[in-house]
Design an enzyme around this catalytic site. Structure first.
Site, PDB file in Angstrom:
ATOM      1  N   GLU A 129       0.854  -1.193   0.000  1.00  0.00           N
ATOM      2  CA  GLU A 129       0.000   0.000   0.000  1.00  0.00           C
ATOM      3  C   GLU A 129       0.887   1.239   0.000  1.00  0.00           C
ATOM      4  O   GLU A 129       1.519   1.556   1.005  1.00  0.00           O
ATOM      5  CB  GLU A 129      -0.909   0.015   1.223  1.00  0.00           C
ATOM      6  CG  GLU A 129      -1.783   1.261   1.300  1.00  0.00           C
ATOM      7  CD  GLU A 129      -2.470   1.448   2.652  1.00  0.00           C
ATOM      8  OE1 GLU A 129      -2.799   2.608   2.988  1.00  0.00           O
ATOM      9  OE2 GLU A 129      -2.663   0.443   3.367  1.00  0.00           O
ATOM     10  N   ARG A 149       0.596  10.285   0.896  1.00  0.00           N
ATOM     11  CA  ARG A 149       0.998  11.270   1.912  1.00  0.00           C
ATOM     12  C   ARG A 149       2.190  12.105   1.470  1.00  0.00           C
ATOM     13  O   ARG A 149       2.485  13.128   2.072  1.00  0.00           O
ATOM     14  CB  ARG A 149       1.344  10.558   3.220  1.00  0.00           C
ATOM     15  CG  ARG A 149       0.189   9.793   3.846  1.00  0.00           C
ATOM     16  CD  ARG A 149       0.652   9.027   5.070  1.00  0.00           C
ATOM     17  NE  ARG A 149      -0.394   8.150   5.580  1.00  0.00           N
ATOM     18  CZ  ARG A 149      -0.207   7.272   6.560  1.00  0.00           C
ATOM     19  NH1 ARG A 149       0.973   7.169   7.135  1.00  0.00           N
ATOM     20  NH2 ARG A 149      -1.206   6.511   6.964  1.00  0.00           N
ATOM     21  N   LYS A 185     -11.233  -1.596   6.468  1.00  0.00           N
ATOM     22  CA  LYS A 185     -10.050  -1.322   7.276  1.00  0.00           C
ATOM     23  C   LYS A 185     -10.509  -0.706   8.599  1.00  0.00           C
ATOM     24  O   LYS A 185     -11.156   0.351   8.587  1.00  0.00           O
ATOM     25  CB  LYS A 185      -9.111  -0.351   6.545  1.00  0.00           C
ATOM     26  CG  LYS A 185      -7.894   0.043   7.387  1.00  0.00           C
ATOM     27  CD  LYS A 185      -6.923   0.920   6.624  1.00  0.00           C
ATOM     28  CE  LYS A 185      -7.352   2.357   6.545  1.00  0.00           C
ATOM     29  NZ  LYS A 185      -6.244   3.249   6.121  1.00  0.00           N
TER      30      LYS A 185
END
Length: 209
Positions: free
Chosen positions: A41, A45, A129
């Site tokens: 993943e 960011r 999640k």
């Protein structure tokens, strides 16, 4: 294209990756795959997120590269164009639901409360999640959710370590966990890919522990 559940069951741990130096992307992906961690993943960011996804997808074909930190609808198409085959979001909104449907990018949306789980479930999501997992209640929360929402599988992420991951993986409604401990910043900065492969190997072993 693999489903989210198939992807979740591929690796016991999905590393949450923030690429600060684009030159780290490919060797990092190769180091993780060498240790048995194929699902990656790559978060948005940093400014290198999409470029890192593209490089990993093109140069490390064994990796199953996804995009993390999806928070805006327009990011779905950009991530898919870069080569991402699944997406992860910290939460879920009506706009993100529509973007996931229109883009065709399989989404693992973040939830924190029973109500959020139910909203996501009504929208057709059965794999979620739990984020942030430890502040949300950790193993206790997951066990509590397993009763009334038994058809939902989770990838808890947030505050999990190699030491605590087995407790989460033992939950019947957990398919895998997410964590950033596989990619420590000092190892990335020094190019210590052997250390990252060792961390990935230890994480891979959790599936059979």
């Amino acid at each position: 294209m693999k489903t989210i559940l198939e992807i979740m069951r591929t690796s016991a741990v999905i590393p949450v990756i923030a690429i600060e130096d684009i030159d780290h992307a490919v060797p990092l992906a190769r180091a993780l795959v060498a240790g048995g961690i194929r699902v990656l993943e790559v978060t948005l960011r940093t400014r290198h997120g999409l470029a890192a996804i593209r490089a990993m997808a093109e140069q490390v074909p064994e990796a199953i590269v996804g995009v993390g930190t999806l928070t805006a609808p327009e990011e779905f198409k950009a991530a898919r164009d870069a080569g991402a085959v699944f997406g992860v979001s910290p939460g879920l909104t009506a706009a993100l639901i529509e973007a996931a449907r229109s883009s065709g990018l399989p989404l693992l949306p973040g939830v924190m409360t029973p109500s959020e789980v139910m909203v996501a479930r009504e929208a057709g999501f059965r794999q979620l999640k739990l984020f942030p997992a430890v502040p949300a209640g950790g193993v206790g929360m997951l066990n509590a959710l397993a009763g009334p929402l038994a058809d939902v599988m989770f990838c808890p992420t947030g505050g999990i370590s190699l030491a605590t991951a087995p407790q989460f993986l033992a939950c019947k409604n957990v398919a895998c966990v997410g964590g950033s401990w596989l990619t420590p910043a000092d190892a990335l900065q020094s190019g210590d890919w052997a250390r990252i492969t060792a961390l990935a190997t230890a994480a891979s072993a959790l599936r059979n522990s």
